[in-house]
Write a protein that holds these residues in place. Structure first.
Motif, PDB file in Angstrom:
ATOM      1  N   ASP A 128      -9.159  25.826 -24.779  1.00  0.00           N
ATOM      2  CA  ASP A 128      -9.657  26.108 -25.895  1.00  0.00           C
ATOM      3  C   ASP A 128     -11.108  25.408 -26.204  1.00  0.00           C
ATOM      4  OD1 ASP A 128     -10.552  26.637 -28.496  1.00  0.00           O
ATOM      5  OD2 ASP A 128      -8.790  25.937 -29.747  1.00  0.00           O
ATOM      6  N   LEU A 129     -12.271  26.336 -25.893  1.00  0.00           N
ATOM      7  CA  LEU A 129     -13.497  25.404 -25.827  1.00  0.00           C
ATOM      8  C   LEU A 129     -13.970  25.159 -27.317  1.00  0.00           C
ATOM      9  CD1 LEU A 129     -15.416  27.966 -23.354  1.00  0.00           C
ATOM     10  CD2 LEU A 129     -14.436  25.831 -22.723  1.00  0.00           C
ATOM     11  N   ALA A 130     -13.294  25.581 -28.134  1.00  0.00           N
ATOM     12  CA  ALA A 130     -13.568  25.109 -29.788  1.00  0.00           C
ATOM     13  C   ALA A 130     -13.238  23.542 -29.625  1.00  0.00           C
ATOM     14  CB  ALA A 130     -12.992  25.879 -30.684  1.00  0.00           C
ATOM     15  N   GLN A 131     -12.011  23.183 -28.887  1.00  0.00           N
ATOM     16  CA  GLN A 131     -11.362  21.969 -29.245  1.00  0.00           C
ATOM     17  C   GLN A 131     -12.312  21.109 -28.049  1.00  0.00           C
ATOM     18  OE1 GLN A 131      -7.325  22.139 -28.629  1.00  0.00           O
ATOM     19  NE2 GLN A 131      -6.979  22.176 -30.880  1.00  0.00           N
ATOM     20  N   HIS A 132     -12.206  21.623 -26.725  1.00  0.00           N
ATOM     21  CA  HIS A 132     -12.897  20.677 -25.696  1.00  0.00           C
ATOM     22  C   HIS A 132     -13.997  21.654 -25.261  1.00  0.00           C
ATOM     23  CE1 HIS A 132      -8.881  19.288 -26.161  1.00  0.00           C
ATOM     24  NE2 HIS A 132      -9.479  18.268 -25.924  1.00  0.00           N
ATOM     25  N   PRO A 133     -15.296  21.704 -25.778  1.00  0.00           N
ATOM     26  CA  PRO A 133     -16.486  22.495 -25.285  1.00  0.00           C
ATOM     27  C   PRO A 133     -16.868  22.320 -23.960  1.00  0.00           C
ATOM     28  CG  PRO A 133     -16.751  21.199 -27.496  1.00  0.00           C
ATOM     29  CD  PRO A 133     -15.723  20.444 -26.916  1.00  0.00           C
ATOM     30  N   LEU A 134     -17.469  23.276 -23.530  1.00  0.00           N
ATOM     31  CA  LEU A 134     -18.357  23.042 -22.252  1.00  0.00           C
ATOM     32  C   LEU A 134     -19.236  21.999 -22.261  1.00  0.00           C
ATOM     33  CD1 LEU A 134     -19.475  26.689 -21.323  1.00  0.00           C
ATOM     34  CD2 LEU A 134     -17.428  25.503 -20.448  1.00  0.00           C
ATOM     35  N   LEU A 135     -19.174  21.198 -20.792  1.00  0.00           N
ATOM     36  CA  LEU A 135     -19.907  20.013 -21.041  1.00  0.00           C
ATOM     37  C   LEU A 135     -19.385  18.767 -21.364  1.00  0.00           C
ATOM     38  CD1 LEU A 135     -23.452  21.474 -20.569  1.00  0.00           C
ATOM     39  CD2 LEU A 135     -21.551  21.623 -19.192  1.00  0.00           C
ATOM     40  N   ALA A 136     -18.330  18.966 -22.125  1.00  0.00           N
ATOM     41  CA  ALA A 136     -17.823  17.688 -22.980  1.00  0.00           C
ATOM     42  C   ALA A 136     -17.140  16.777 -21.930  1.00  0.00           C
ATOM     43  CB  ALA A 136     -16.650  18.169 -24.095  1.00  0.00           C
ATOM     44  N   LEU A 137     -17.316  15.647 -22.196  1.00  0.00           N
ATOM     45  CA  LEU A 137     -16.517  14.468 -21.439  1.00  0.00           C
ATOM     46  C   LEU A 137     -15.247  14.178 -22.032  1.00  0.00           C
ATOM     47  CD1 LEU A 137     -19.415  11.813 -20.187  1.00  0.00           C
ATOM     48  CD2 LEU A 137     -18.557  13.864 -19.127  1.00  0.00           C
ATOM     49  N   CYS A 138     -14.068  14.188 -21.392  1.00  0.00           N
ATOM     50  CA  CYS A 138     -12.737  14.077 -21.973  1.00  0.00           C
ATOM     51  C   CYS A 138     -11.940  12.894 -21.138  1.00  0.00           C
ATOM     52  CB  CYS A 138     -11.985  15.472 -21.791  1.00  0.00           C
ATOM     53  SG  CYS A 138     -12.462  16.721 -22.691  1.00  0.00           S
ATOM     54  N   HIS A 139     -11.396  11.719 -22.030  1.00  0.00           N
ATOM     55  CA  HIS A 139     -10.544  10.827 -21.686  1.00  0.00           C
ATOM     56  C   HIS A 139      -9.178  11.354 -21.453  1.00  0.00           C
ATOM     57  CE1 HIS A 139      -8.365   6.939 -22.618  1.00  0.00           C
ATOM     58  NE2 HIS A 139      -8.410   7.153 -21.353  1.00  0.00           N
ATOM     59  N   VAL A 140      -8.660  11.515 -20.562  1.00  0.00           N
ATOM     60  CA  VAL A 140      -7.335  12.022 -20.337  1.00  0.00           C
ATOM     61  C   VAL A 140      -6.227  11.022 -20.693  1.00  0.00           C
ATOM     62  CG1 VAL A 140      -5.696  13.059 -18.802  1.00  0.00           C
ATOM     63  CG2 VAL A 140      -7.926  13.637 -18.667  1.00  0.00           C
ATOM     64  N   GLN A 141      -5.365  11.227 -21.624  1.00  0.00           N
ATOM     65  CA  GLN A 141      -4.522  10.237 -22.081  1.00  0.00           C
ATOM     66  C   GLN A 141      -2.939  10.226 -21.534  1.00  0.00           C
ATOM     67  OE1 GLN A 141      -5.098  10.603 -26.364  1.00  0.00           O
ATOM     68  NE2 GLN A 141      -6.172   8.836 -26.376  1.00  0.00           N
ATOM     69  N   GLU A 142      -2.731  11.575 -20.843  1.00  0.00           N
ATOM     70  CA  GLU A 142      -1.716  12.017 -20.036  1.00  0.00           C
ATOM     71  C   GLU A 142      -1.835  13.085 -19.383  1.00  0.00           C
ATOM     72  OE1 GLU A 142       2.956  12.680 -21.730  1.00  0.00           O
ATOM     73  OE2 GLU A 142       1.517  14.071 -22.583  1.00  0.00           O
ATOM     74  N   GLU A 143      -1.212  13.051 -18.172  1.00  0.00           N
ATOM     75  CA  GLU A 143      -1.008  14.098 -17.169  1.00  0.00           C
ATOM     76  C   GLU A 143       0.141  14.756 -17.006  1.00  0.00           C
ATOM     77  OE1 GLU A 143      -3.257  15.539 -15.528  1.00  0.00           O
ATOM     78  OE2 GLU A 143      -4.986  14.585 -15.478  1.00  0.00           O
ATOM     79  N   ILE A 144       0.444  16.037 -16.927  1.00  0.00           N
ATOM     80  CA  ILE A 144       1.525  16.614 -16.897  1.00  0.00           C
ATOM     81  C   ILE A 144       1.448  17.602 -15.531  1.00  0.00           C
ATOM     82  CG2 ILE A 144       3.022  18.451 -17.960  1.00  0.00           C
ATOM     83  CD1 ILE A 144       1.760  17.733 -20.597  1.00  0.00           C
ATOM     84  N   TRP A 145       2.607  17.586 -14.973  1.00  0.00           N
ATOM     85  CA  TRP A 145       2.773  18.316 -13.700  1.00  0.00           C
ATOM     86  C   TRP A 145       3.990  19.456 -14.071  1.00  0.00           C
ATOM     87  CZ3 TRP A 145       4.985  17.041  -8.018  1.00  0.00           C
ATOM     88  CH2 TRP A 145       4.521  18.171  -7.449  1.00  0.00           C
TER      89      TRP A 145
END
Length: 246
Positions: free
Chosen positions: A91-108
């Motif tokens: 969802d680009l409204a939540q995480h826009p293009l070019l935003a830097l995101c800190h990943v708190q959890e990874e899911i496989w």
């Protein structure tokens, strides 16, 4: 304390570490930088290491095993890993293009029992890992907070990063149905191809792993204005300054 910076590809590593060029190579040929090679570099806090893992979870797991073992054998054991690169956002409204995101959890989402429609990790009799202490690892792993980089000199500007959960996949979602199904099942914000493997390798070695992603595209089919790969690579140049490492 030794920090390892890793990214899947040469262009991503070049974006993360502005001005870094491996000896014998050129900045203009970052796509040809060899994978799974450990290179020394310097940050504001002192010496560090960096490498490219190659694309996908298998390459990433292999690369991290090799890099961590090689660093220890050479007398510079890694105490923290910063894994950075591009990712798609559901969802680009939540995480826009070019935003830097800190990943708190990874899911496989591809580990577990597949019933022909979906995968359920808890239904499979074999976890990936049962540590002596801590939760069983099946299809999820918690990453370190930005404060884990403080021992190597980081002073994070937390406001520079959006918190998120990310899915690691071997096959990038290329249909609306696949993207919608993954988002509904896992409520993740991003999709990438290496994060779980890197974090899992670090966890097995007792090493803190911090994940940062720059949003390059919408997950699934996207319009022209829903992707910006060059811009996302350029956005990676903001990561180390925001951590006060350069």
């Amino acid at each position: 304390m030794s920090l390892l910076l890793c990214a899947a590809t040469g262009p991503e590593l070049a974006g993360l570490v502005p001005g870094f060029v491996p000896e014998g190579f050129s900045a203009s040929a970052a796509k040809s930088w060899p994978e799974m090679t450990l290179w020394p570099m310097r940050l504001k806090c002192g010496p560090a290491l960096c490498c490219t893992t190659g694309v996908g979870p298998v390459n990433a797991a292999l690369a991290m095993g090799l890099a961590l073992a090689r660093a220890a054998a050479e007398g510079t054991p890694v105490t923290a890993v910063l894994n950075a690169g591009l990712a798609g956002a559901f969802d680009l409204a939540q995480h826009p293009l070019l935003a830097l995101c800190h990943v708190q959890e990874e899911i496989w989402p591809e580990y577990g029992l597949h019933d022909g429609h979906s995968v359920t990790a808890e239904a499979f009799g074999f976890p990936q890992w049962q540590p002596a202490q801590g939760p069983t690892v099946r299809d999820r792993i918690t990453l370190a907070g930005l404060e884990a980089l403080a021992p190597v000199g980081a002073k994070p500007q937390n406001s520079a990063f959006l918190p998120c959960t990310s899915l690691t996949v071997a096959g990038v979602s290329a249909s609306f149905a696949r993207a919608a199904d993954l988002r509904a099942r896992y409520a993740a914000g991003l999709e990438n191809m290496e994060g779980f493997a890197v974090a899992y390798a670090c966890a097995r070695m007792g090493i803190a792993c911090v994940g940062i992603r720059s949003v390059s595209n919408k997950v699934g089919p996207r319009a022209q204005d829903e992707k910006d790969f060059p811009g996302a690579l350029a956005a990676l140049t903001r990561v180390l300054p925001a951590l006060n490492l350069i």
